[in-house]
Design a protein around this motif. Structure first.
Motif, short mmCIF file in Angstrom:
data_model
loop_
_atom_site.label_atom_id
_atom_site.label_comp_id
_atom_site.label_asym_id
_atom_site.label_seq_id
_atom_site.Cartn_x
_atom_site.Cartn_y
_atom_site.Cartn_z
N TYR A 19 -0.48 0.66 -0.58
CA TYR A 19 -1.62 1.34 -1.19
C TYR A 19 -2.12 2.50 -0.34
O TYR A 19 -2.59 3.51 -0.86
N PHE A 20 -1.97 2.36 1.00
CA PHE A 20 -2.51 3.42 1.87
C PHE A 20 -1.63 4.66 1.89
O PHE A 20 -2.01 5.67 2.44
N ASP A 75 -2.27 -3.98 7.95
CA ASP A 75 -2.35 -2.72 7.20
C ASP A 75 -2.69 -1.54 8.10
O ASP A 75 -2.12 -0.46 7.95
N ASN A 100 1.63 -3.92 2.51
CA ASN A 100 2.40 -3.22 3.53
C ASN A 100 3.85 -3.73 3.54
O ASN A 100 4.15 -4.81 3.05
N TRP A 129 -0.42 1.60 8.58
CA TRP A 129 -1.00 2.89 8.18
C TRP A 129 -0.94 3.88 9.35
O TRP A 129 -0.61 5.05 9.16
N CYS A 180 -10.33 -5.39 1.56
CA CYS A 180 -9.23 -4.49 1.30
C CYS A 180 -9.39 -3.89 -0.11
O CYS A 180 -9.71 -4.64 -1.02
N PRO A 181 -9.24 -2.61 -0.35
CA PRO A 181 -8.68 -1.58 0.55
C PRO A 181 -9.72 -0.83 1.39
O PRO A 181 -9.36 0.10 2.10
N MET A 232 -7.44 -0.72 -7.27
CA MET A 232 -7.58 0.71 -6.93
C MET A 232 -6.37 1.50 -7.42
O MET A 232 -6.51 2.53 -8.10
N GLY A 289 -7.88 -6.41 -4.48
CA GLY A 289 -8.70 -5.19 -4.35
C GLY A 289 -7.88 -3.92 -4.39
O GLY A 289 -8.16 -2.99 -5.16
N SER A 290 -6.83 -3.85 -3.57
CA SER A 290 -6.02 -2.63 -3.52
C SER A 290 -5.23 -2.43 -4.79
O SER A 290 -4.98 -1.29 -5.20
N LYS A 330 -4.77 -9.64 -2.16
CA LYS A 330 -5.90 -10.39 -2.73
C LYS A 330 -6.34 -9.85 -4.09
O LYS A 330 -6.90 -10.59 -4.88
#
Lengths: 75, 375
Positions: free
Chosen positions: B49-50, A46, B28, A50, A14-15, B81, B77-78, B75
Motif C-alpha cells: 500500500y505504501f 512496513d 509488505n 517503506w 495501519c495505514p 484506502m 485499514g490499508s 487488518k
C-alpha cells in the motif's frame, strides 16, 4: 539518538503511521532524521520495507512498553 | 465506482468452489511471501500500500476487468484506502473485511460422514492456516478433537443440534496454533484429554490420553480408540473413530507427513515417526478414512472442501509413506525442514498454560502458515 523531527503516531492504525511518516519525511531535507513513535505492531515491517523502497535509511528501532520507536534518515 | 466488504466466509466459498477472483494484496513483500490466500482460480498481485500513496495508475493495467477484485491487507485499514483509490479510478472493488487476521481465524464447517446409529463426524477447516479440527456427534453428546482458539463455532454448533460436549481431545501439544481445548472443557465441564508425555510441563488438570483407551460418545456407543503414535511429538496420539475414521493429528497428512522437530528433538523422534508411519499404521485396516489435523496445500482439499482420503490411497500416493530406505527417510525428514511456525515456542507455552497472552497477542502469534508438515 538525535532527530530533527518527532512524529507521534501512537494509537494510529495501519495505514496511518506510514501515511504520516511519508508526509513528515516530505518536509525534511536529505540527511535529516525523523523519529517516529507508533503502537501498531504492523508498522515495524512496513516502515522497514517503506524506507528501503524509498531509499531512506532505517537507523535504529526499539520497542519499550508497547511503544515502537524508529529513526529514519532521509535519503 | 464502488467499494464493498467481502467476508472471509465469502472468500472461503470461492476457494472451495474454485471460483475466479483477482486479489490485490497490499501487505509488505515479506508478509506476502510468507503467507497468502491461495486457490485454484485465484490470481494474485502483491503491491504494498505504501507504494501506492501517489496513485494507483501504475497497477491499473494489471487488474483484469472481467473478474471480481478483492483488496487484502493485514487488518483491513490499508485495503480500504487502496480500494477507495481504485474506486476513484473507476473500478468496482471489494476489500477483505478484517484482513488476513479474519482470514486466519475463519473456520469452514463440513460434514465428513455418518457414523453408526445416526452419529455424525464433522470437520472444521481453517483455510487460512491449514488447521483441521473435528466434532464427533452421537445421540445428544459430542466430542471435539484439536479445536482452534475460536471456540464459539463448536459451542454454537453443539447447541444448535442440542448436543452436550462431553469430551475434548488434543492429539498432541500444538506448536502452530493455540488450542481451544481447555477453554471449551471449562465452559462445558467436558473432560479434557492430553497425551501425558506431551503434558509434563502443563499447568492445569487434564485426563491422561494413552494408547489403548476407548471413550464412548452418546448412548449409541461411538467408540474413540486412542492409538499411541509418536513422531511429531513424543506424546502424539491418533484416534480410530467408529472403526471407520483414522484421525492422525500431525503425524500423517494427505500429501505430506509430520515434522519431528518442533519440540527440539528431530534426531530423537525421527525413528518414532518412521515406526508410526511404516509399522503402526500398516497394521490398521487400510479402508480407514484418514482425517489429519492439517493440510499444507490447497490441492489436498476435496471437492466439498473437506480434507479426507482412504489410508490405502495414502499408502500409494503419499511420498512420505513410500521411502523404503530408512537412512533416506531420515535425511528427508531432518535435512529438509521448512522454517518453524511463527512464535512456536510461545504458542507451546500458551498451550501448556505457562503464559496467558491477551486475545490480540494470541492473534499476532498465530499469524502465518502452520508449517507442521514435510513434503
Amino acid at each position: 539518538m538525535k532527530a530533527n523531527e518527532l512524529l507521534d503516531a501512537k494509537g494510529l492504525a495501519c495505514p496511518m503511521p506510514i501515511v504520516r511518516t511519508k508526509k513528515a519525511m516530505d518536509n525534511l531535507k536529505t540527511g535529516e532524521v525523523l523519529e517516529i513513535h507508533a503502537t501498531d505492531q504492523g508498522s515495524k515491517a512496513d516502515l522497514t520495507a517503506w524506507s528501503k523502497a524509498g531509499g531512506h535509511e532505517l537507523l535504529e528501532s526499539t520497542e519499550e512498553n508497547g511503544v515502537l520507536k524508529f529513526w529514519i534518515k532521509k535519503g | 465506482m464502488s467499494v464493498k466488504a467481502m467476508t472471509a466466509k465469502e472468500v472461503a466459498k470461492k476457494v472451495i468452489n474454485k471460483e475466479e477472483l483477482f486479489i490485490l494484496d497490499v501487505r509488505n513483500e515479506s508478509a506476502f511471501n510468507d503467507w497468502k490466500i491461495e486457490g485454484d482460480k485465484i490470481e494474485i498481485l502483491n503491491t504494498p500500500y505504501f507504494d501506492l500513496f501517489d496513485g494507483v495508475e501504475e497497477i491499473m493495467d494489471a487488474i483484469p476487468e472481467n473478474k471480481e477484485v478483492l483488496v487484502v491487507c493485514a487488518k483491513e485499514g490499508s485495503s480500504i484506502m487502496v480500494a477507495e483509490m481504485l474506486s476513484d479510478a473507476g473500478l468496482s472493488v471489494y476489500y477483505l473485511q478484517g484482513g488476513m487476521k479474519a482470514w486466519s481465524e475463519h473456520l469452514e464447517h463440513v460434514k465428513v460422514g455418518d457414523l453408526t446409529n445416526g452419529g455424525e463426524i464433522h470437520q472444521f477447516v481453517r483455510l487460512g492456516k491449514g488447521c483441521l479440527s473435528y466434532m464427533v456427534v452421537s445421540n445428544g453428546e459430542a466430542a471435539i478433537i484439536d479445536p482452534a482458539r475460536m471456540t464459539d463455532i463448536y459451542l454454537d454448533y453443539a447447541e444448535s443440534i442440542g448436543a452436550k460436549i462431553t469430551h475434548v481431545f488434543d492429539t498432541h501439544l500444538h506448536a502452530d496454533h493455540i488450542s481451544g481445548g481447555r477453554e471449551i472443557a471449562e465452559k462445558t465441564k467436558a473432560t479434557y484429554w492430553l497425551p501425558p508425555k506431551d503434558a509434563t510441563e502443563v499447568q492445569f488438570d487434564y485426563q491422561p490420553l494413552e494408547g489403548g483407551k476407548t471413550i464412548t460418545i452418546g448412548n449409541t456407543k461411538i467408540n474413540i480408540h486412542a492409538l499411541y503414535s509418536p513422531g511429531h511429538t513424543i506424546g502424539s496420539t491418533s484416534f480410530v473413530v467408529d472403526d471407520k475414521y483414522l484421525l492422525t493429528g500431525d503425524i500423517l497428512f494427505i500429501d505430506s507427513i509430520g515434522r519431528p522437530d518442533l519440540a527440539g528433538m528431530a534426531e530423537d523422534w525421527v525413528g518414532d515417526l518412521r515406526e508410526t508411519l511404516y509399522d503402526r499404521y500398516r497394521e490398521l485396516s487400510d479402508d480407514l478414512i484418514v482425517l489429519p489435523a492439517h493440510f499444507m496445500i490447497i490441492e489436498e482439499l476435496n471437492e466439498d472442501g473437506s480434507v479426507a482420503k482412504p489410508l490405502a490411497t495414502l499408502f500409494e500416493e503419499n511420498h512420505g509413506l513410500n521411502i523404503a530406505d530408512e537412512a533416506e527417510f531420515r535425511d528427508m525428514v531432518t535435512g529438509n525442514l521448512p522454517p518453524q511456525p511463527n512464535a512456536y515456542q510461545e504458542i507451546r507455552e500458551t498451550n501448556m498454560g505457562k503464559i496467558k497472552p491477551d486475545d490480540e497477542k494470541q492473534r499476532e502469534m498465530e499469524i502465518g502458515p502452520n508449517r507442521c508438515a514435510i513434503r
